[in-house]
Design a protein around this motif. Structure first.
Motif, PDB file in Angstrom:
ATOM      1  N   THR A 348       0.851  -1.195   0.000  1.00 18.07           N
ATOM      2  CA  THR A 348       0.000   0.000   0.000  1.00 18.07           C
ATOM      3  C   THR A 348       0.882   1.239   0.000  1.00 18.07           C
ATOM      4  OG1 THR A 348      -0.122   0.029   2.417  1.00 18.07           O
ATOM      5  CG2 THR A 348      -1.870  -1.148   1.257  1.00 18.07           C
ATOM      6  N   PHE A 349       0.393   2.281  -0.679  1.00 19.34           N
ATOM      7  CA  PHE A 349       1.145   3.545  -0.707  1.00 19.34           C
ATOM      8  C   PHE A 349       0.258   4.639  -1.296  1.00 19.34           C
ATOM      9  CE2 PHE A 349       2.074   1.125  -4.530  1.00 19.34           C
ATOM     10  CZ  PHE A 349       1.886   2.040  -5.559  1.00 19.34           C
ATOM     11  N   ASN A 350       0.728   5.876  -1.161  1.00 21.83           N
ATOM     12  CA  ASN A 350       0.046   7.038  -1.723  1.00 21.83           C
ATOM     13  C   ASN A 350       0.899   7.586  -2.866  1.00 21.83           C
ATOM     14  OD1 ASN A 350      -0.121  10.304  -1.606  1.00 21.83           O
ATOM     15  ND2 ASN A 350      -2.126   9.387  -1.224  1.00 21.83           N
ATOM     16  N   MET A 351       0.233   8.113  -3.889  1.00 21.07           N
ATOM     17  CA  MET A 351       0.997   8.689  -4.995  1.00 21.07           C
ATOM     18  C   MET A 351       0.205   9.797  -5.672  1.00 21.07           C
ATOM     19  SD  MET A 351       0.810   5.997  -8.180  1.00 21.07           S
ATOM     20  CE  MET A 351      -0.583   6.022  -9.330  1.00 21.07           C
ATOM     21  N   ASP A 352       0.918  10.658  -6.394  1.00 18.52           N
ATOM     22  CA  ASP A 352       0.302  11.683  -7.234  1.00 18.52           C
ATOM     23  C   ASP A 352       0.417  11.247  -8.688  1.00 18.52           C
ATOM     24  OD1 ASP A 352      -0.612  13.713  -5.449  1.00 18.52           O
ATOM     25  OD2 ASP A 352       1.469  14.178  -5.030  1.00 18.52           O
ATOM     26  N   TYR A 353      -0.663  11.436  -9.410  1.00 13.32           N
ATOM     27  CA  TYR A 353      -0.732  11.080 -10.822  1.00 13.32           C
ATOM     28  C   TYR A 353      -0.985  12.376 -11.581  1.00 13.32           C
ATOM     29  CZ  TYR A 353      -1.845   8.006 -14.801  1.00 13.32           C
ATOM     30  OH  TYR A 353      -1.841   7.335 -16.000  1.00 13.32           O
ATOM     31  N   ILE A 354       0.033  12.854 -12.321  1.00 16.31           N
ATOM     32  CA  ILE A 354      -0.026  14.164 -12.957  1.00 16.31           C
ATOM     33  C   ILE A 354      -0.135  13.974 -14.470  1.00 16.31           C
ATOM     34  CG2 ILE A 354       1.166  16.371 -13.252  1.00 16.31           C
ATOM     35  CD1 ILE A 354       2.650  15.684 -10.618  1.00 16.31           C
ATOM     36  N   LEU A 355      -1.163  14.563 -15.074  1.00 22.98           N
ATOM     37  CA  LEU A 355      -1.481  14.307 -16.477  1.00 22.98           C
ATOM     38  C   LEU A 355      -1.371  15.569 -17.331  1.00 22.98           C
ATOM     39  CD1 LEU A 355      -4.755  12.213 -15.959  1.00 22.98           C
ATOM     40  CD2 LEU A 355      -2.398  11.361 -16.093  1.00 22.98           C
ATOM     41  N   GLN A 356      -1.012  15.351 -18.581  1.00 21.03           N
ATOM     42  CA  GLN A 356      -1.163  16.377 -19.603  1.00 21.03           C
ATOM     43  C   GLN A 356      -2.240  15.869 -20.545  1.00 21.03           C
ATOM     44  OE1 GLN A 356       2.394  17.231 -21.799  1.00 21.03           O
ATOM     45  NE2 GLN A 356       1.397  18.652 -23.190  1.00 21.03           N
ATOM     46  N   LYS A 362     -10.527  19.058 -18.052  1.00 19.03           N
ATOM     47  CA  LYS A 362     -10.495  17.811 -17.304  1.00 19.03           C
ATOM     48  C   LYS A 362      -9.430  17.881 -16.201  1.00 19.03           C
ATOM     49  CE  LYS A 362     -13.575  15.484 -19.664  1.00 19.03           C
ATOM     50  NZ  LYS A 362     -14.832  14.973 -19.042  1.00 19.03           N
ATOM     51  N   PRO A 363      -9.638  17.132 -15.100  1.00 18.74           N
ATOM     52  CA  PRO A 363      -8.630  17.126 -14.023  1.00 18.74           C
ATOM     53  C   PRO A 363      -7.272  16.643 -14.536  1.00 18.74           C
ATOM     54  CG  PRO A 363     -10.675  16.108 -13.292  1.00 18.74           C
ATOM     55  CD  PRO A 363     -10.803  16.300 -14.763  1.00 18.74           C
ATOM     56  N   THR A 364      -6.210  17.244 -14.024  1.00 17.87           N
ATOM     57  CA  THR A 364      -4.855  16.884 -14.459  1.00 17.87           C
ATOM     58  C   THR A 364      -3.982  16.370 -13.314  1.00 17.87           C
ATOM     59  OG1 THR A 364      -4.134  19.175 -14.159  1.00 17.87           O
ATOM     60  CG2 THR A 364      -4.881  18.525 -16.366  1.00 17.87           C
ATOM     61  N   ARG A 365      -4.516  16.426 -12.089  1.00 21.96           N
ATOM     62  CA  ARG A 365      -3.704  15.977 -10.948  1.00 21.96           C
ATOM     63  C   ARG A 365      -4.585  15.187  -9.984  1.00 21.96           C
ATOM     64  NH1 ARG A 365       1.299  19.092  -8.614  1.00 21.96           N
ATOM     65  NH2 ARG A 365       1.945  17.674  -6.967  1.00 21.96           N
ATOM     66  N   PHE A 366      -4.178  13.953  -9.722  1.00 22.25           N
ATOM     67  CA  PHE A 366      -4.914  13.071  -8.823  1.00 22.25           C
ATOM     68  C   PHE A 366      -3.996  12.626  -7.679  1.00 22.25           C
ATOM     69  CE2 PHE A 366      -6.916  12.796 -12.915  1.00 22.25           C
ATOM     70  CZ  PHE A 366      -8.266  12.609 -12.674  1.00 22.25           C
ATOM     71  N   ASN A 367      -4.534  12.626  -6.499  1.00 23.68           N
ATOM     72  CA  ASN A 367      -3.841  12.014  -5.367  1.00 23.68           C
ATOM     73  C   ASN A 367      -4.545  10.701  -5.048  1.00 23.68           C
ATOM     74  OD1 ASN A 367      -3.676  11.829  -2.033  1.00 23.68           O
ATOM     75  ND2 ASN A 367      -1.768  12.386  -3.049  1.00 23.68           N
ATOM     76  N   LEU A 368      -3.788   9.598  -5.060  1.00 26.52           N
ATOM     77  CA  LEU A 368      -4.380   8.267  -5.002  1.00 26.52           C
ATOM     78  C   LEU A 368      -3.768   7.428  -3.890  1.00 26.52           C
ATOM     79  CD1 LEU A 368      -4.054   7.500  -8.833  1.00 26.52           C
ATOM     80  CD2 LEU A 368      -6.063   8.456  -7.684  1.00 26.52           C
ATOM     81  N   ASP A 369      -4.600   6.617  -3.248  1.00 28.04           N
ATOM     82  CA  ASP A 369      -4.125   5.533  -2.385  1.00 28.04           C
ATOM     83  C   ASP A 369      -4.165   4.244  -3.197  1.00 28.04           C
ATOM     84  OD1 ASP A 369      -3.514   6.937  -0.121  1.00 28.04           O
ATOM     85  OD2 ASP A 369      -5.459   6.615   0.849  1.00 28.04           O
ATOM     86  N   ILE A 370      -3.037   3.556  -3.293  1.00 24.42           N
ATOM     87  CA  ILE A 370      -2.920   2.366  -4.126  1.00 24.42           C
ATOM     88  C   ILE A 370      -2.822   1.118  -3.245  1.00 24.42           C
ATOM     89  CG2 ILE A 370      -1.578   1.219  -5.936  1.00 24.42           C
ATOM     90  CD1 ILE A 370      -2.846   3.820  -6.851  1.00 24.42           C
ATOM     91  N   ASN A 371      -3.537   0.061  -3.634  1.00 25.08           N
ATOM     92  CA  ASN A 371      -3.476  -1.237  -2.958  1.00 25.08           C
ATOM     93  C   ASN A 371      -3.102  -2.301  -3.993  1.00 25.08           C
ATOM     94  OD1 ASN A 371      -4.899  -0.830  -0.064  1.00 25.08           O
ATOM     95  ND2 ASN A 371      -5.891   0.461  -1.602  1.00 25.08           N
ATOM     96  N   ILE A 372      -2.012  -3.010  -3.746  1.00 26.52           N
ATOM     97  CA  ILE A 372      -1.550  -4.042  -4.673  1.00 26.52           C
ATOM     98  C   ILE A 372      -1.316  -5.336  -3.901  1.00 26.52           C
ATOM     99  CG2 ILE A 372       0.302  -4.759  -6.240  1.00 26.52           C
ATOM    100  CD1 ILE A 372       0.742  -1.844  -6.935  1.00 26.52           C
ATOM    101  N   LEU A 373      -1.857  -6.428  -4.403  1.00 30.55           N
ATOM    102  CA  LEU A 373      -1.613  -7.750  -3.838  1.00 30.55           C
ATOM    103  C   LEU A 373      -0.697  -8.511  -4.793  1.00 30.55           C
ATOM    104  CD1 LEU A 373      -2.330  -9.775  -1.542  1.00 30.55           C
ATOM    105  CD2 LEU A 373      -4.125 -10.657  -3.068  1.00 30.55           C
ATOM    106  N   MET A 374       0.448  -8.958  -4.268  1.00 30.06           N
ATOM    107  CA  MET A 374       1.422  -9.675  -5.087  1.00 30.06           C
ATOM    108  C   MET A 374       1.493 -11.139  -4.652  1.00 30.06           C
ATOM    109  SD  MET A 374       4.458  -6.771  -5.155  1.00 30.06           S
ATOM    110  CE  MET A 374       5.263  -7.367  -6.641  1.00 30.06           C
ATOM    111  N   MET A 375       1.720 -12.014  -5.627  1.00 27.87           N
ATOM    112  CA  MET A 375       1.879 -13.435  -5.342  1.00 27.87           C
ATOM    113  C   MET A 375       3.288 -13.698  -4.791  1.00 27.87           C
ATOM    114  SD  MET A 375       0.062 -14.815  -8.851  1.00 27.87           S
ATOM    115  CE  MET A 375       0.388 -16.552  -8.494  1.00 27.87           C
ATOM    116  N   PRO A 376       3.541 -14.913  -4.266  1.00 27.22           N
ATOM    117  CA  PRO A 376       4.891 -15.216  -3.746  1.00 27.22           C
ATOM    118  C   PRO A 376       6.000 -15.015  -4.776  1.00 27.22           C
ATOM    119  CG  PRO A 376       3.327 -16.848  -2.971  1.00 27.22           C
ATOM    120  CD  PRO A 376       2.586 -15.995  -3.953  1.00 27.22           C
ATOM    121  N   ASP A 377       5.675 -15.158  -6.083  1.00 30.41           N
ATOM    122  CA  ASP A 377       6.683 -14.929  -7.124  1.00 30.41           C
ATOM    123  C   ASP A 377       6.739 -13.459  -7.544  1.00 30.41           C
ATOM    124  OD1 ASP A 377       4.330 -14.642  -8.488  1.00 30.41           O
ATOM    125  OD2 ASP A 377       4.766 -16.151 -10.017  1.00 30.41           O
ATOM    126  N   LEU A 378       6.054 -12.583  -6.792  1.00 31.60           N
ATOM    127  CA  LEU A 378       6.058 -11.133  -6.964  1.00 31.60           C
ATOM    128  C   LEU A 378       5.322 -10.661  -8.222  1.00 31.60           C
ATOM    129  CD1 LEU A 378       9.663 -10.251  -5.747  1.00 31.60           C
ATOM    130  CD2 LEU A 378       7.545 -10.315  -4.451  1.00 31.60           C
TER     131      LEU A 378
END
Length: 391
Positions: A348-356, A362-378
């Motif tokens: 889990t982590f937070n990130m900014d997503y900046i778009l052109q 349209k919105p060009t900047r998003f602040n997001l909380d990301i959730n990623i589940l990885m397997m044992p082989d990553l």
């Protein structure tokens, strides 16, 4: 009687001449010749030694013709880049340059102070993530960090000078003042100043906001300092003397570790996640198969999505939302890795997503909380996001 006297005188003269002939050293002329020859040889040897000393002095003092600054600029500018960092409520720009081919680089600490994430923009316009802070020194105002991933020798390190120029010699700097990338400024060495433990080079080459952290070069195109600050009055500009910093002890730093299923480290996961988002930003969709599991249990708003379908969705994302370019700034201070009992890894982590974007409304900047589940082989088994804010 007269004849007797004449004969006597002739006999005496003959005896005297004979005596002189016998007493004369027949080898004196040859000895003199040999002495002259030896003297000539010694003079020739001395002249050869003097010529060799002159040649050595020429090499040490760089008496060969100077290369024009315009040519030096072309040679070295690819080793200099723009730094863009983001903190909680602020962002900053500066400059930096490479110390080795694997991406170890240096800049000013004050550029990075309070930063949570950052990228660099290379001379060719490519963007690379700052993936690791190797060492910081606030007092001496420098930071050593890693750009990009892995140990590929693809970057352009600058040559470091082993001598300081004399006062009055020419010099030049390359930086990004006000974000104007690869700006050249030319000047002279004005002096050398010591303040506590810091060694400064004073120069007339202009240093303004955005140039901090860039290289100051001598007239041969070798780096002598890190451009640090400039004062508007009296054209006072200062750079940190590079050889006063123990930078060489950090040149063997690496981000890579062997990945094992039994013991996955924080840095290993961090490296893979950074590579994944770098791949998306650069639209390297053919590499996505190396990150995704055969089937993704969740892929943003989709469930049980086959790997190939996830890759197609990713490749269509820019066109679907009319995005020209995207930059990802991960807040590494929020990065969390948890090894679960079933062998999977939750990230889990937070990130900014900046778009052109093509559409200006349209919105060009998003602040997001990301959730990623990885397997044992990553491999990524599940990925979704929560939008915290957008603008």
């Amino acid at each position: 009687m007269k004849n007797y006297i004449l004969i006597t005188w002739i006999i005496i003269s003959m005896i005297f001449n004979a005596c002189n002939t016998q007493n004369k050293n027949p080898s004196s002329d040859s000895i003199l010749l040999k002495e002259n020859e030896l003297l000539k040889r010694e003079l020739n040897i001395k002249q050869e030694e003097l010529n060799l000393e002159k040649e050595a002095a020429k090499k040490l003092t760089h008496t060969e013709p100077d290369i024009p600054v315009s040519e030096l600029y072309k040679r070295v500018k690819q080793g200099v880049f723009l730094v863009y960092v983001l903190g909680n409520n602020t962002d900053a720009i500066g400059s930096g340059f490479f110390l080795d081919k694997k991406g170890v680089a240096i800049s000013n600490y004050h550029v990075f102070e309070n930063a949570q994430k950052g990228i660099v923009i290379l001379d060719n316009g490519e963007k690379e993530m700052i993936t690791k802070i190797i060492y910081t020194n606030k007092e001496l105002d420098y930071v050593i960090f890693k750009v990009g991933l892995g140990d590929d020798e693809k970057y352009f390190p600058l040559n470091i000078s082993n001598r300081l120029p004399d006062i009055g010699e020419s010099c030049f700097a390359i930086g990004n003042p006000k974000g104007l990338s690869q700006t050249l400024s030319i000047g002279n060495i004005s002096g050398y100043r010591n303040n506590n433990n810091q060694h400064y080079i004073q120069t007339t080459a202009e240093i303004t906001h955005g140039s901090s952290g860039g290289p100051l070069f001598d007239k041969h195109g070798d780096v002598i300092g890190i451009t640090t600050m400039g004062l508007d009055e009296a054209n006072l500009n200062f750079a940190i003397e590079l050889n006063a910093i123990p930078y060489s002890s950090y040149l063997n730093e690496s981000n890579n570790e062997t990945i094992t299923n039994k013991n996955v480290s924080f840095d290993q996961v961090k490296t893979i996640i950074a590579a994944y988002y770098e791949c998306l930003s650069k639209k390297n969709y053919n590499r996505l198969a190396s990150f995704y599991a055969p089937t993704l249990e969740r892929y943003y708003t989709y469930f049980n999505l086959p790997q190939q379908k996830a890759i197609i969705n990713a490749s269509e994302y820019f066109d679907k939302y009319k995005i020209i370019q995207a930059n990802v700034l991960i807040n590494w201070q929020t990065f969390r890795v948890e090894n679960l009992n079933d062998g999977n890894i939750m990230v889990t982590f937070n990130m900014d997503y900046i778009l052109q974007r093509i559409q200006a409304n349209k919105p060009t900047r998003f602040n997001l909380d990301i959730n990623i589940l990885m397997m044992p082989d990553l491999k990524i088994k599940s990925i979704f996001e929560n939008i915290i804010s957008k603008a």
